[in-house]
Design a protein around this motif. Structure first.
Motif, PDB file in Angstrom:
ATOM      1  N   MET A  22       0.825  -1.195   0.000  1.00 44.74           N
ATOM      2  CA  MET A  22       0.000   0.000   0.000  1.00 44.74           C
ATOM      3  C   MET A  22       0.867   1.256   0.000  1.00 44.74           C
ATOM      4  SD  MET A  22      -3.206  -0.914  -0.100  1.00 44.74           S
ATOM      5  CE  MET A  22      -4.173   0.434   0.458  1.00 44.74           C
ATOM      6  N   SER A  23       1.990   1.221   0.710  1.00 49.04           N
ATOM      7  CA  SER A  23       2.821   2.423   0.777  1.00 49.04           C
ATOM      8  C   SER A  23       3.477   2.747  -0.561  1.00 49.04           C
ATOM      9  CB  SER A  23       3.883   2.299   1.864  1.00 49.04           C
ATOM     10  OG  SER A  23       4.814   1.301   1.544  1.00 49.04           O
ATOM     11  N   THR A  24       3.608   1.753  -1.418  1.00 50.57           N
ATOM     12  CA  THR A  24       4.212   2.003  -2.730  1.00 50.57           C
ATOM     13  C   THR A  24       3.282   2.756  -3.670  1.00 50.57           C
ATOM     14  OG1 THR A  24       3.551  -0.181  -3.508  1.00 50.57           O
ATOM     15  CG2 THR A  24       5.764   0.020  -2.581  1.00 50.57           C
ATOM     16  N   VAL A  25       2.023   2.876  -3.325  1.00 49.98           N
ATOM     17  CA  VAL A  25       1.099   3.668  -4.147  1.00 49.98           C
ATOM     18  C   VAL A  25       1.605   5.096  -4.256  1.00 49.98           C
ATOM     19  CG1 VAL A  25      -1.243   4.622  -4.248  1.00 49.98           C
ATOM     20  CG2 VAL A  25      -0.911   2.216  -3.684  1.00 49.98           C
ATOM     21  N   ILE A  26       2.134   5.629  -3.166  1.00 51.93           N
ATOM     22  CA  ILE A  26       2.667   6.989  -3.170  1.00 51.93           C
ATOM     23  C   ILE A  26       3.882   7.068  -4.085  1.00 51.93           C
ATOM     24  CG2 ILE A  26       3.589   8.867  -1.744  1.00 51.93           C
ATOM     25  CD1 ILE A  26       0.617   8.095  -1.192  1.00 51.93           C
ATOM     26  N   SER A  27       4.788   6.103  -3.979  1.00 48.28           N
ATOM     27  CA  SER A  27       5.965   6.085  -4.859  1.00 48.28           C
ATOM     28  C   SER A  27       5.558   5.985  -6.320  1.00 48.28           C
ATOM     29  CB  SER A  27       6.876   4.908  -4.515  1.00 48.28           C
ATOM     30  OG  SER A  27       7.465   5.081  -3.275  1.00 48.28           O
ATOM     31  N   PHE A  28       4.566   5.174  -6.593  1.00 48.70           N
ATOM     32  CA  PHE A  28       4.072   5.027  -7.967  1.00 48.70           C
ATOM     33  C   PHE A  28       3.537   6.361  -8.479  1.00 48.70           C
ATOM     34  CE2 PHE A  28       0.690   3.980 -11.021  1.00 48.70           C
ATOM     35  CZ  PHE A  28       1.444   3.299 -11.967  1.00 48.70           C
ATOM     36  N   ALA A  29       2.754   7.059  -7.654  1.00 47.88           N
ATOM     37  CA  ALA A  29       2.204   8.361  -8.052  1.00 47.88           C
ATOM     38  C   ALA A  29       3.323   9.372  -8.283  1.00 47.88           C
ATOM     39  CB  ALA A  29       1.224   8.871  -7.000  1.00 47.88           C
ATOM     40  N   LEU A  30       4.299   9.397  -7.384  1.00 50.45           N
ATOM     41  CA  LEU A  30       5.435  10.318  -7.543  1.00 50.45           C
ATOM     42  C   LEU A  30       6.210  10.006  -8.819  1.00 50.45           C
ATOM     43  CD1 LEU A  30       6.806  10.466  -3.893  1.00 50.45           C
ATOM     44  CD2 LEU A  30       5.659  12.286  -5.129  1.00 50.45           C
ATOM     45  N   GLY A  31       6.441   8.736  -9.059  1.00 52.40           N
ATOM     46  CA  GLY A  31       7.159   8.327 -10.267  1.00 52.40           C
ATOM     47  C   GLY A  31       6.419   8.727 -11.532  1.00 52.40           C
ATOM     48  N   ALA A  32       5.112   8.541 -11.541  1.00 50.89           N
ATOM     49  CA  ALA A  32       4.310   8.902 -12.709  1.00 50.89           C
ATOM     50  C   ALA A  32       4.361  10.409 -12.967  1.00 50.89           C
ATOM     51  CB  ALA A  32       2.868   8.444 -12.517  1.00 50.89           C
ATOM     52  N   ILE A  33       4.243  11.178 -11.916  1.00 50.58           N
ATOM     53  CA  ILE A  33       4.299  12.637 -12.075  1.00 50.58           C
ATOM     54  C   ILE A  33       5.692  13.067 -12.521  1.00 50.58           C
ATOM     55  CG2 ILE A  33       4.137  14.851 -10.863  1.00 50.58           C
ATOM     56  CD1 ILE A  33       1.995  13.467  -9.050  1.00 50.58           C
ATOM     57  N   ASN A  34       6.718  12.505 -11.904  1.00 52.31           N
ATOM     58  CA  ASN A  34       8.088  12.863 -12.282  1.00 52.31           C
ATOM     59  C   ASN A  34       8.394  12.515 -13.731  1.00 52.31           C
ATOM     60  OD1 ASN A  34       8.918  14.109  -9.920  1.00 52.31           O
ATOM     61  ND2 ASN A  34       9.680  12.222  -9.021  1.00 52.31           N
ATOM     62  N   LEU A  35       7.847  11.430 -14.242  1.00 53.41           N
ATOM     63  CA  LEU A  35       8.037  11.092 -15.655  1.00 53.41           C
ATOM     64  C   LEU A  35       7.456  12.166 -16.564  1.00 53.41           C
ATOM     65  CD1 LEU A  35       7.372   7.247 -15.766  1.00 53.41           C
ATOM     66  CD2 LEU A  35       9.521   8.431 -16.250  1.00 53.41           C
ATOM     67  N   ASN A  36       6.348  12.733 -16.147  1.00 51.93           N
ATOM     68  CA  ASN A  36       5.703  13.762 -16.950  1.00 51.93           C
ATOM     69  C   ASN A  36       6.426  15.107 -16.906  1.00 51.93           C
ATOM     70  OD1 ASN A  36       3.432  12.400 -18.101  1.00 51.93           O
ATOM     71  ND2 ASN A  36       2.600  12.265 -16.046  1.00 51.93           N
ATOM     72  N   ILE A  37       7.152  15.390 -15.829  1.00 53.90           N
ATOM     73  CA  ILE A  37       7.817  16.693 -15.733  1.00 53.90           C
ATOM     74  C   ILE A  37       9.310  16.636 -16.019  1.00 53.90           C
ATOM     75  CG2 ILE A  37       6.110  17.605 -14.111  1.00 53.90           C
ATOM     76  CD1 ILE A  37       8.238  17.275 -11.900  1.00 53.90           C
ATOM     77  N   ARG A  38       9.845  15.444 -16.195  1.00 50.25           N
ATOM     78  CA  ARG A  38      11.290  15.249 -16.359  1.00 50.25           C
ATOM     79  C   ARG A  38      11.896  16.163 -17.429  1.00 50.25           C
ATOM     80  NH1 ARG A  38      14.371  10.794 -14.857  1.00 50.25           N
ATOM     81  NH2 ARG A  38      12.412   9.896 -14.235  1.00 50.25           N
ATOM     82  N   SER A  39      11.400  16.105 -18.634  1.00 54.01           N
ATOM     83  CA  SER A  39      11.990  16.906 -19.709  1.00 54.01           C
ATOM     84  C   SER A  39      11.758  18.400 -19.472  1.00 54.01           C
ATOM     85  CB  SER A  39      11.447  16.474 -21.070  1.00 54.01           C
ATOM     86  OG  SER A  39      10.057  16.680 -21.118  1.00 54.01           O
ATOM     87  N   GLN A  40      10.629  18.739 -18.870  1.00 54.23           N
ATOM     88  CA  GLN A  40      10.344  20.147 -18.594  1.00 54.23           C
ATOM     89  C   GLN A  40      11.313  20.714 -17.553  1.00 54.23           C
ATOM     90  OE1 GLN A  40       7.975  21.911 -20.418  1.00 54.23           O
ATOM     91  NE2 GLN A  40       9.138  23.587 -19.508  1.00 54.23           N
ATOM     92  N   VAL A  41      11.666  19.924 -16.542  1.00 58.80           N
ATOM     93  CA  VAL A  41      12.623  20.374 -15.523  1.00 58.80           C
ATOM     94  C   VAL A  41      13.984  20.637 -16.179  1.00 58.80           C
ATOM     95  CG1 VAL A  41      13.930  19.665 -13.470  1.00 58.80           C
ATOM     96  CG2 VAL A  41      11.465  19.311 -13.557  1.00 58.80           C
ATOM     97  N   ALA A  42      14.430  19.747 -17.038  1.00 59.56           N
ATOM     98  CA  ALA A  42      15.719  19.934 -17.721  1.00 59.56           C
ATOM     99  C   ALA A  42      15.682  21.191 -18.580  1.00 59.56           C
ATOM    100  CB  ALA A  42      16.049  18.707 -18.565  1.00 59.56           C
TER     101      ALA A  42
END
Length: 169
Positions: A1-21
């Motif tokens: 259950m605690s990995t749900v948060i990591s999954f959500a963070l990972g999904a969001i980070n994938l979407n902003i990765r190129s924008q941050v760079a």
């Protein structure tokens, strides 16, 4: 259950990765800080909603797997502490990697991994699976706090949800 948060963070980070760079290379420090603040606010909002839903809901979900799983709720709560530090630290690993400092998260990973192994092995004898959960939560918190230190020191931005406390905002 605690990995749900990591999954959500990972999904969001994938979407902003190129924008941050792109932001890091094209914006001045104040503009970059503002963009990171927007990303962090989005991540913290989504994650906080998930945390507020998952923690109480899990109390009722664990018993569905059997009586033995009821004791897992306390382990879950320990793991959630590490996840909460992760959420409130912001996307520190991503920010360092996308701004050309990828070696810092890589090296910090190895340190956190070693801390996790040592703590888990030392605590498992007295605390059983709770000891392993403590090792995981502590190493995850250390990982994020070290990376947070480097983001603030090197990039001079505050990637946390607490940007109002900082001179960089």
């Amino acid at each position: 259950m605690s990995t749900v948060i990591s999954f959500a963070l990972g999904a969001i980070n994938l979407n902003i990765r190129s924008q941050v760079a792109e932001d890091y290379h094209q914006l001045n420090r104040q503009q970059f800080q503002q963009k990171i603040k927007e990303y962090t606010t989005t991540i913290a909002t989504i994650s906080s909603v998930l945390i507020v839903i998952i923690i109480p809901l899990s109390y009722f979900i664990f018993p569905l797997y059997g009586h033995e799983y009821q004791s897992s709720y306390s382990i879950f709560l320990i793991l959630m502490i590490g996840q909460i530090v992760n959420v409130f630290s912001g996307s520190v690993g991503l920010i360092l990697s996308m701004s050309g400092y990828a070696k810092i998260p890589a090296r910090t990973f190895y340190l956190a991994f070693c801390i996790n192994i040592v703590l888990s092995l030392s605590l498992i004898h007295n605390l059983d699976s709770h000891g392993v959960a403590i090792g995981v939560a502590v190493s995850q918190a250390i990982w994020n706090l070290i990376l947070l230190y480097y983001v603030i020191k090197i990039l001079k931005i505050n990637p946390t949800v607490f940007t109002f406390l900082n001179k960089y905002t």
